[in-house]
Write a protein that holds these residues in place. Structure first.
Motif, PDB file in Angstrom:
ATOM      1  N   ILE A  65     -24.109 -12.261 -25.823  1.00 40.24           N
ATOM      2  CA  ILE A  65     -23.991 -13.444 -26.682  1.00 40.24           C
ATOM      3  C   ILE A  65     -22.950 -14.418 -26.144  1.00 40.24           C
ATOM      4  N   ASP A  66     -21.779 -13.917 -25.772  1.00 37.25           N
ATOM      5  CA  ASP A  66     -20.725 -14.806 -25.275  1.00 37.25           C
ATOM      6  C   ASP A  66     -21.174 -15.565 -24.033  1.00 37.25           C
ATOM      7  N   ALA A  67     -21.814 -14.875 -23.102  1.00 40.03           N
ATOM      8  CA  ALA A  67     -22.287 -15.535 -21.872  1.00 40.03           C
ATOM      9  C   ALA A  67     -23.360 -16.569 -22.199  1.00 40.03           C
ATOM     10  N   PHE A  68     -24.278 -16.218 -23.101  1.00 36.87           N
ATOM     11  CA  PHE A  68     -25.333 -17.156 -23.506  1.00 36.87           C
ATOM     12  C   PHE A  68     -24.725 -18.424 -24.091  1.00 36.87           C
ATOM     13  N   LEU A  69     -23.817 -18.256 -25.067  1.00 37.78           N
ATOM     14  CA  LEU A  69     -23.237 -19.425 -25.726  1.00 37.78           C
ATOM     15  C   LEU A  69     -22.337 -20.222 -24.781  1.00 37.78           C
ATOM     16  N   ALA A  70     -21.627 -19.555 -23.895  1.00 30.07           N
ATOM     17  CA  ALA A  70     -20.774 -20.275 -22.950  1.00 30.07           C
ATOM     18  C   ALA A  70     -21.609 -21.202 -22.069  1.00 30.07           C
ATOM     19  N   TYR A  71     -22.760 -20.738 -21.633  1.00 24.82           N
ATOM     20  CA  TYR A  71     -23.598 -21.540 -20.742  1.00 24.82           C
ATOM     21  C   TYR A  71     -24.385 -22.602 -21.505  1.00 24.82           C
ATOM     22  N   TRP A  72     -24.993 -22.225 -22.641  1.00 24.87           N
ATOM     23  CA  TRP A  72     -25.926 -23.098 -23.341  1.00 24.87           C
ATOM     24  C   TRP A  72     -25.305 -23.947 -24.440  1.00 24.87           C
ATOM     25  N   ALA A  73     -24.029 -23.772 -24.774  1.00 24.45           N
ATOM     26  CA  ALA A  73     -23.409 -24.523 -25.874  1.00 24.45           C
ATOM     27  C   ALA A  73     -23.577 -26.038 -25.745  1.00 24.45           C
ATOM     28  N   PRO A  74     -23.363 -26.650 -24.567  1.00 28.76           N
ATOM     29  CA  PRO A  74     -23.547 -28.107 -24.482  1.00 28.76           C
ATOM     30  C   PRO A  74     -24.982 -28.537 -24.813  1.00 28.76           C
ATOM     31  N   TRP A  75     -25.956 -27.765 -24.352  1.00 32.95           N
ATOM     32  CA  TRP A  75     -27.358 -28.089 -24.639  1.00 32.95           C
ATOM     33  C   TRP A  75     -27.658 -27.935 -26.125  1.00 32.95           C
ATOM     34  N   LEU A  76     -27.163 -26.852 -26.735  1.00 37.46           N
ATOM     35  CA  LEU A  76     -27.388 -26.634 -28.162  1.00 37.46           C
ATOM     36  C   LEU A  76     -26.778 -27.757 -28.988  1.00 37.46           C
ATOM     37  N   GLU A  77     -25.576 -28.190 -28.623  1.00 39.99           N
ATOM     38  CA  GLU A  77     -24.915 -29.278 -29.348  1.00 39.99           C
ATOM     39  C   GLU A  77     -25.705 -30.581 -29.225  1.00 39.99           C
ATOM     40  N   ALA A 132     -18.158  -5.857 -38.414  1.00 42.72           N
ATOM     41  CA  ALA A 132     -16.944  -5.365 -39.075  1.00 42.72           C
ATOM     42  C   ALA A 132     -15.711  -5.886 -38.349  1.00 42.72           C
ATOM     43  N   ALA A 133     -14.662  -6.094 -39.106  1.00 43.50           N
ATOM     44  CA  ALA A 133     -13.404  -6.570 -38.529  1.00 43.50           C
ATOM     45  C   ALA A 133     -12.603  -5.405 -37.969  1.00 43.50           C
ATOM     46  N   GLU A 134     -11.882  -5.688 -36.924  1.00 45.30           N
ATOM     47  CA  GLU A 134     -10.899  -4.731 -36.420  1.00 45.30           C
ATOM     48  C   GLU A 134      -9.760  -4.677 -37.431  1.00 45.30           C
ATOM     49  N   PRO A 135      -9.076  -3.550 -37.545  1.00 48.37           N
ATOM     50  CA  PRO A 135      -7.973  -3.460 -38.505  1.00 48.37           C
ATOM     51  C   PRO A 135      -6.964  -4.591 -38.325  1.00 48.37           C
ATOM     52  N   GLY A 136      -6.685  -5.284 -39.418  1.00 45.60           N
ATOM     53  CA  GLY A 136      -5.699  -6.361 -39.406  1.00 45.60           C
ATOM     54  C   GLY A 136      -6.202  -7.698 -38.895  1.00 45.60           C
ATOM     55  N   LEU A 137      -7.480  -7.774 -38.494  1.00 47.76           N
ATOM     56  CA  LEU A 137      -8.026  -9.027 -37.970  1.00 47.76           C
ATOM     57  C   LEU A 137      -9.109  -9.547 -38.906  1.00 47.76           C
ATOM     58  N   PRO A 138      -9.364 -10.861 -38.881  1.00 48.61           N
ATOM     59  CA  PRO A 138     -10.451 -11.397 -39.703  1.00 48.61           C
ATOM     60  C   PRO A 138     -11.810 -10.967 -39.146  1.00 48.61           C
ATOM     61  N   ARG A 139     -12.798 -10.974 -39.998  1.00 48.00           N
ATOM     62  CA  ARG A 139     -14.154 -10.600 -39.591  1.00 48.00           C
ATOM     63  C   ARG A 139     -14.711 -11.655 -38.635  1.00 48.00           C
ATOM     64  N   PRO A 140     -15.252 -11.267 -37.480  1.00 46.38           N
ATOM     65  CA  PRO A 140     -15.821 -12.260 -36.559  1.00 46.38           C
ATOM     66  C   PRO A 140     -17.156 -12.796 -37.090  1.00 46.38           C
ATOM     67  N   PRO A 141     -17.581 -13.957 -36.615  1.00 50.72           N
ATOM     68  CA  PRO A 141     -18.843 -14.535 -37.086  1.00 50.72           C
ATOM     69  C   PRO A 141     -20.059 -13.793 -36.525  1.00 50.72           C
ATOM     70  N   SER A 142     -21.164 -13.883 -37.253  1.00 52.21           N
ATOM     71  CA  SER A 142     -22.433 -13.334 -36.767  1.00 52.21           C
ATOM     72  C   SER A 142     -23.000 -14.273 -35.706  1.00 52.21           C
ATOM     73  N   LEU A 143     -24.041 -13.840 -35.011  1.00 50.28           N
ATOM     74  CA  LEU A 143     -24.709 -14.730 -34.056  1.00 50.28           C
ATOM     75  C   LEU A 143     -25.262 -15.950 -34.787  1.00 50.28           C
ATOM     76  N   ALA A 144     -25.837 -15.748 -35.976  1.00 50.00           N
ATOM     77  CA  ALA A 144     -26.359 -16.880 -36.746  1.00 50.00           C
ATOM     78  C   ALA A 144     -25.256 -17.903 -37.011  1.00 50.00           C
ATOM     79  N   ASP A 145     -24.079 -17.432 -37.417  1.00 44.46           N
ATOM     80  CA  ASP A 145     -22.943 -18.335 -37.656  1.00 44.46           C
ATOM     81  C   ASP A 145     -22.557 -19.069 -36.380  1.00 44.46           C
ATOM     82  N   ARG A 146     -22.554 -18.349 -35.272  1.00 51.22           N
ATOM     83  CA  ARG A 146     -22.163 -18.950 -33.997  1.00 51.22           C
ATOM     84  C   ARG A 146     -23.189 -19.974 -33.518  1.00 51.22           C
TER      85      ARG A 146
END
Length: 129
Positions: free
Chosen positions: A20-32, A56-70
């Motif tokens: 997911i991170d690699a996909f969004l890093a490359y395609w984010a400008p096109w998606l925007e 799920a969140a790591e202990p003490g950290l906020p919950r990360p976003p889902s792919l849908a949110d991203r």
């Protein structure tokens, strides 16, 4: 059979939840810029669940976003997240496709359009809704 998507439709594959991170890093400008409607077919397992629901969140950290949110944050309009029910073929679309090919019933473009109409992301004229 012509399996190429119609103009305005792009098909992407993300290899594993870690892609997911690699996909969004490359395609984010096109998606925007394009602000596409996204249809995601997630694996039917714990990792695939994070594509529709925040992991799920790591202990003490906020919950990360889902792919849908991203995808929304990157510019996509109302992503639709769907998945196959587990069956004798396996847990995901790749398993299902391979089983259909092995059975002599490949999953072609017409079946995909049928599925797109069923999940209400395309109309009977093969236009995105």
């Amino acid at each position: 059979e012509d399996s190429s998507p119609p103009e305005g439709v792009s098909v992407f594959g993300i290899r594993g939840a870690q892609g997911i991170d690699a996909f969004l890093a490359y395609w984010a400008p096109w998606l925007e810029k394009m602000k596409p409607r996204a249809w995601v077919v997630a694996d039917n397992d714990a990792a695939g669940a994070t594509w529709r629901d925040p992991p799920a969140a790591e202990p003490g950290l906020p919950r990360p976003p889902s792919l849908a949110d991203r995808l929304v944050a990157a510019g996509c309009r109302a992503p639709l997240i769907s998945w196959l029910k587990c069956g004798p073929w396996g847990k995901d679309f790749n398993d299902y496709y391979r089983a259909r090919v092995k059975a002599g019933k490949p999953f072609g473009a017409e079946k995909m359009w049928e599925w797109m109409r069923w999940v209400r992301i395309a109309d009977a004229n093969r236009r995105w809704i």
